[in-house]
Scaffold this motif. Structure first.
Motif, short mmCIF file in Angstrom:
data_model
loop_
_atom_site.label_atom_id
_atom_site.label_comp_id
_atom_site.label_asym_id
_atom_site.label_seq_id
_atom_site.Cartn_x
_atom_site.Cartn_y
_atom_site.Cartn_z
N LEU A 7 27.61 12.30 -6.01
CA LEU A 7 27.48 11.38 -4.80
C LEU A 7 26.02 11.74 -4.16
N VAL A 8 25.98 12.71 -3.96
CA VAL A 8 24.27 13.04 -3.34
C VAL A 8 23.25 12.73 -4.47
N ASP A 9 23.71 13.41 -5.60
CA ASP A 9 22.73 13.05 -6.66
C ASP A 9 22.14 11.65 -6.81
N LYS A 10 23.10 10.80 -6.95
CA LYS A 10 23.19 9.30 -6.77
C LYS A 10 22.50 8.64 -5.67
N LEU A 11 22.59 9.42 -4.51
CA LEU A 11 21.71 8.78 -3.30
C LEU A 11 20.37 9.25 -3.38
N ILE A 12 20.06 10.34 -3.88
CA ILE A 12 18.85 10.90 -4.14
C ILE A 12 18.05 9.88 -5.12
N SER A 13 18.71 9.21 -6.19
CA SER A 13 18.08 8.54 -7.33
C SER A 13 17.86 7.17 -6.61
N LYS A 14 18.69 6.71 -5.61
CA LYS A 14 18.50 5.84 -4.79
C LYS A 14 17.35 5.55 -3.80
N GLY A 15 17.18 7.00 -3.59
CA GLY A 15 15.71 7.13 -2.49
C GLY A 15 16.40 7.16 -1.26
N TYR A 16 17.74 7.32 -0.88
CA TYR A 16 18.34 7.25 0.46
C TYR A 16 18.33 8.55 0.95
N VAL A 17 18.45 9.59 0.06
CA VAL A 17 18.65 11.07 0.53
C VAL A 17 17.88 11.99 -0.32
N GLU A 18 17.27 13.05 0.66
CA GLU A 18 16.39 14.03 -0.08
C GLU A 18 17.10 15.42 0.10
N ARG A 19 16.82 16.36 -1.03
CA ARG A 19 17.37 17.67 -0.95
C ARG A 19 16.22 18.73 -1.26
N PHE A 20 16.46 19.49 -0.45
CA PHE A 20 15.37 20.68 -0.25
C PHE A 20 15.98 22.19 -0.64
N ILE A 21 15.51 23.07 -1.19
CA ILE A 21 15.95 24.56 -1.28
C ILE A 21 15.47 25.23 0.06
N CYS A 22 16.21 25.77 0.42
CA CYS A 22 15.70 26.45 1.88
C CYS A 22 14.89 27.63 1.45
N GLU A 23 13.89 27.85 2.02
CA GLU A 23 12.65 28.69 1.74
C GLU A 23 13.24 30.06 1.97
N LYS A 24 13.99 30.35 3.22
CA LYS A 24 14.53 31.72 3.20
C LYS A 24 15.78 32.04 2.63
N ASN A 25 16.33 31.09 2.11
CA ASN A 25 17.59 31.39 1.44
C ASN A 25 17.77 30.63 0.16
N ARG A 26 17.28 30.95 -0.75
CA ARG A 26 17.15 30.23 -2.05
C ARG A 26 18.50 29.60 -2.54
N ARG A 27 19.57 30.21 -2.33
CA ARG A 27 20.84 29.61 -2.61
C ARG A 27 21.41 28.50 -1.67
N LYS A 28 20.98 28.49 -0.38
CA LYS A 28 20.90 27.26 0.50
C LYS A 28 20.45 25.98 0.16
N VAL A 29 21.10 24.89 0.08
CA VAL A 29 20.49 23.51 -0.23
C VAL A 29 20.70 22.85 1.03
N GLU A 30 19.48 22.02 1.58
CA GLU A 30 19.39 21.20 2.62
C GLU A 30 19.24 19.78 2.16
N ILE A 31 20.23 19.06 2.97
CA ILE A 31 20.28 17.75 2.52
C ILE A 31 19.95 16.76 3.93
N PHE A 32 19.10 15.83 3.60
CA PHE A 32 18.67 14.77 4.72
C PHE A 32 18.69 13.56 4.31
N ILE A 33 19.03 12.82 5.25
CA ILE A 33 18.86 11.14 5.00
C ILE A 33 17.31 10.79 5.10
#
Length: 151
Positions: free
Chosen positions: A82-108
């Protein structure tokens, strides 16, 4: 589905417990179909809409896939997809946390917020139309009863 509705209305042989569960299930499908029809012109699913609302509720703070999944109405949703589809539509962004590379942060995104502003009134109108046969007191009672069933 009309046949099921007729059976629910006319059959007294069905145990009341079974009739109640069937009636709730049938009604849930009718409601889902109504919401889905209001979202269809915008090429977005109910589950994607739910993710966007969850992210908007974060008020600009990051969240992760697990938190989104936990807050989803439909727990069977594939949140990553679902998040991947929203990213492809430009509604959401996903970033890898710099402090913890295993943590993915998601924003609208701003585009996602604008999109919600556009479709929120249409969904609200659909919800109002679907619940219009009930009074405010009946809606409160129904909500209380449904909550009681879940607890």
């Amino acid at each position: 589905m009309k046949e099921l509705e007729d059976i629910l209305l006319t059959t007294s042989e069905i145990p009341l417990e079974k009739k109640t569960v069937l009636n709730i299930s049938y009604t849930a499908n009718v409601i889902r179909d109504g919401i889905l029809n209001s979202l269809k012109p915008f090429d977005i699913s109910i589950e994607q809409f739910n993710v966007l609302r969850i992210l908007r509720g974060q008020k600009g703070k990051a969240t992760n896939l697990q938190d989104i999944q936990r807050r989803m109405v439909s727990k069977m949703s594939n949140t990553t997809r679902l998040v991947d589809k929203l990213i492809s539509k430009g509604y959401v962004e996903r970033f890898i946390c710099e402090k913890n590379r295993r943590k993915v942060e998601i924003f609208i995104t701003a585009h996602g917020l604008n999109f919600l502003e556009e479709i929120d009134p249409l969904v609200a109108e659909t919800e109002a139309n679907m619940t219009s046969p009930l009074t405010q007191d009946e809606l409160k009672t129904l909500n209380n009863l449904l909550t009681k069933l879940r607890n």
